[in-house]
Design an enzyme around this catalytic site. Structure first.
Site, short mmCIF file in Angstrom:
data_model
loop_
_atom_site.label_atom_id
_atom_site.label_comp_id
_atom_site.label_asym_id
_atom_site.label_seq_id
_atom_site.Cartn_x
_atom_site.Cartn_y
_atom_site.Cartn_z
N HIS A 137 0.87 -1.18 0.00
CA HIS A 137 0.00 0.00 0.00
C HIS A 137 0.91 1.23 0.00
O HIS A 137 2.03 1.18 0.53
CB HIS A 137 -0.83 -0.06 1.29
CG HIS A 137 -1.91 0.95 1.42
ND1 HIS A 137 -1.67 2.27 1.72
CD2 HIS A 137 -3.25 0.83 1.31
CE1 HIS A 137 -2.83 2.92 1.81
NE2 HIS A 137 -3.81 2.07 1.55
N ASP A 214 2.84 -4.80 7.75
CA ASP A 214 1.58 -4.08 7.62
C ASP A 214 0.45 -5.11 7.75
O ASP A 214 0.19 -5.89 6.83
CB ASP A 214 1.53 -3.38 6.25
CG ASP A 214 0.16 -2.81 5.94
OD1 ASP A 214 -0.76 -2.91 6.79
OD2 ASP A 214 -0.01 -2.27 4.82
N GLN A 217 -4.89 -5.61 6.73
CA GLN A 217 -5.90 -6.47 6.11
C GLN A 217 -5.94 -7.86 6.77
O GLN A 217 -6.78 -8.68 6.42
CB GLN A 217 -5.62 -6.63 4.61
CG GLN A 217 -5.68 -5.33 3.84
CD GLN A 217 -7.07 -4.69 3.83
OE1 GLN A 217 -8.09 -5.36 4.06
NE2 GLN A 217 -7.12 -3.40 3.56
N LYS A 240 -10.56 -0.67 10.41
CA LYS A 240 -10.74 -1.90 9.62
C LYS A 240 -11.03 -3.09 10.53
O LYS A 240 -11.42 -4.15 10.06
CB LYS A 240 -9.49 -2.17 8.78
CG LYS A 240 -9.29 -1.17 7.65
CD LYS A 240 -8.14 -1.59 6.77
CE LYS A 240 -8.03 -0.75 5.53
NZ LYS A 240 -7.38 0.54 5.72
N CYS A 378 -4.90 2.57 -3.59
CA CYS A 378 -3.66 3.07 -2.97
C CYS A 378 -2.53 2.07 -3.16
O CYS A 378 -1.68 1.88 -2.27
CB CYS A 378 -3.84 3.36 -1.48
SG CYS A 378 -5.14 4.53 -1.15
N1 ALA Z 1 -6.36 0.98 2.40
C1 ALA Z 1 -7.78 0.95 2.36
C2 ALA Z 1 -8.30 0.16 1.18
O1 ALA Z 1 -7.65 -0.75 0.75
C3 ALA Z 1 -8.39 2.28 2.47
O2 ALA Z 1 -9.35 0.44 0.69
#
Ligand code: ALA
Length: 420
Positions: A137, A214, A217, A240, A378
């Site tokens: 990202h 990171d 997710q 998230k 992103c």
């Molecule tokens: N990084 C977040 C996305 O993947 C906002 O949508």
């Protein structure tokens, strides 16, 4: 409403996970858009909030609200206890060794910036290599570019294959160089690839490098055990993880955090201040300058309590079943191309439709009540890899069911009718 906050998430007895029942905990899911039922498929961008989180934030302001770590009075002590308890329960949820290894930040982006600035400027120097992957990202790319500008580190980017897998041979080769730091995603937000992070961490350490992961997710979807992983730094965002916006977490090993200089300075992060000299507080306070997002931290603690009722393995199995059903249904449509087919992946599907722009697809799906993200997510280098401007991304959370996947497929057929 106004239930006392549970301070011991780990003490909660687990209950069987049932997505239909869990849906009722998320008030927004009951609403309609354009007179149609809403199908929320953008959890990778930000998850919806259970009532327990909304109540905890409301209680943090409407119940025992005061600034923390300052007043000797009742309300300030209660607010301080709730803030500190939130840190402790998030630490327990992720099996961190100690709560003070968790720093509250604004979001994961700020957490990466903190490490790149504080650790990077103190411990990395000109010619040292920082290894990244092609599927990071932007938040795990740009802070390292800023460090390159500041001290002259060299960035080495590990490529991905056309299925979206990290080239582990290239990674092993890169580690033979002068690598001092690795910054790597646990799960790609654009492709859904889950990286072999335990091996990536082991190899980084074998090469004498530190590693930041990171986990934005990953943390909402699978059990993450920070001690077992042994990463030096691990970052994620609260929103998230079904928590509030404006709150994120930097986990760092205590010895590293202790050795790092402050990132921002001001109130609450000092021990003593005179005009001649200032001494700094211990971690975590040293990295939490100014009044923090008190209600956000408490809300994130409530989100962790909410998840801790369930077995994360059951949540993961459910999400994967729904996402894989959506994926195979999309795959059976000739004009659809899926981006991200790694053998190990998470609960999101990125795709394109021949002859249609991702934003147009997203707009048509929106009119059907289906919320997806369209664009580069992103992660522009990922789009460059595939020679596209963007994808449509359907991402699944614990509350999504087969009905959401079916609505998505019906929506894609509608897009194809419109585009002819
Ligand atoms: N990084 C977040 C996305 O993947 C906002 O949508």
């Amino acid at each position: 409403m106004n239930k006392p906050l549970d301070m011991t998430s780990s003490a909660i007895v687990k209950r069987a996970f049932d997505a239909e029942a869990a849906r009722a905990d998320f008030p927004v899911l009951a609403r309609t858009v354009y007179g149609k039922p809403m199908h929320f498929l953008d959890t990778a961008a930000s998850a919806q909030k259970p009532q327990a989180v909304i109540d905890a934030v409301s209680e943090a302001y409407g119940g025992d609200y005061a600034n923390i770590h300052r007043g000797v009075y009742y309300l300030s002590q209660k607010a301080t206890e709730a803030y500190d308890a939130a840190r402790a329960k998030i630490a327990a949820f992720l099996n961190a060794r100690r709560p003070e290894e968790l720093i509250f930040t604004r979001n994961a982006t700020e957490a990466v910036n903190l490490v790149a600035y504080s650790y990077g400027r103190k411990f990395l120097k000109e010619g040292d290599e920082v290894v990244l992957s092609e599927m990071e990202h932007h938040a795990n790319i740009v802070p390292w570019q800023m460090l390159r500008e500041a001290v002259g580190v060299k960035l080495t980017v590990i490529p991905i294959s056309d299925t979206g897998e990290l080239d582990m041979d290239a990674y092993a080769r890169a580690l033979k160089g002068n690598v001092k730091f690795v910054a790597m995603t646990h799960m790609s937000n654009a492709l859904g690839t889950v990286t072999p992070i335990a091996e990536i961490i082991r190899l980084a350490h074998g090469a004498g490098a530190k590693i930041l992961v990171d986990g934005c997710q990953m943390v909402p979807h699978e059990k993450v055990d920070l001690q077992a992983l042994d990463a030096d730094f691990y970052v994620f965002s609260g929103h998230k993880l079904y928590g509030p916006t404006g709150i994120g977490v930097l986990y760092g090993k205590r010895a590293l955090l202790d050795a790092m200089p402050p990132y921002q300075t001001g109130g609450d992060m000092i021990r003593t201040v005179t005009f001649a000299k200032t001494t700094f507080a211990e971690v975590p306070a040293r990295f939490e300058a100014g009044t923090p997002h008190i209600a956000g931290a408490i809300g994130l603690g409530a989100a962790v309590d909410y998840l801790a009722q369930f077995d994360m393995g059951e949540i993961h199995a459910h999400e994967m079943a729904v996402a894989e059903y959506a994926r195979s249904s999309l795959q059976s449509i000739n004009r659809v191309r899926i981006y991200g087919e790694a053998a190990t992946r998470g609960s999101l599907v990125s795709f394109g439709l021949e002859g249609a722009h991702p934003h147009d697809i997203g707009t048509i799906l929106d009119r059907e009540g289906i919320a997806v993200r369209g664009g580069h997510h992103c992660a522009q280098p990922v789009m460059e890899h595939f020679g596209i401007s963007g994808t449509v991304r359907a991402s699944f959370g614990l509350y999504n069911t087969k009905a959401d996947a079916d609505a998505l497929i019906a929506g894609v057929h509608k897009v194809m009718e419109i585009f002819g």
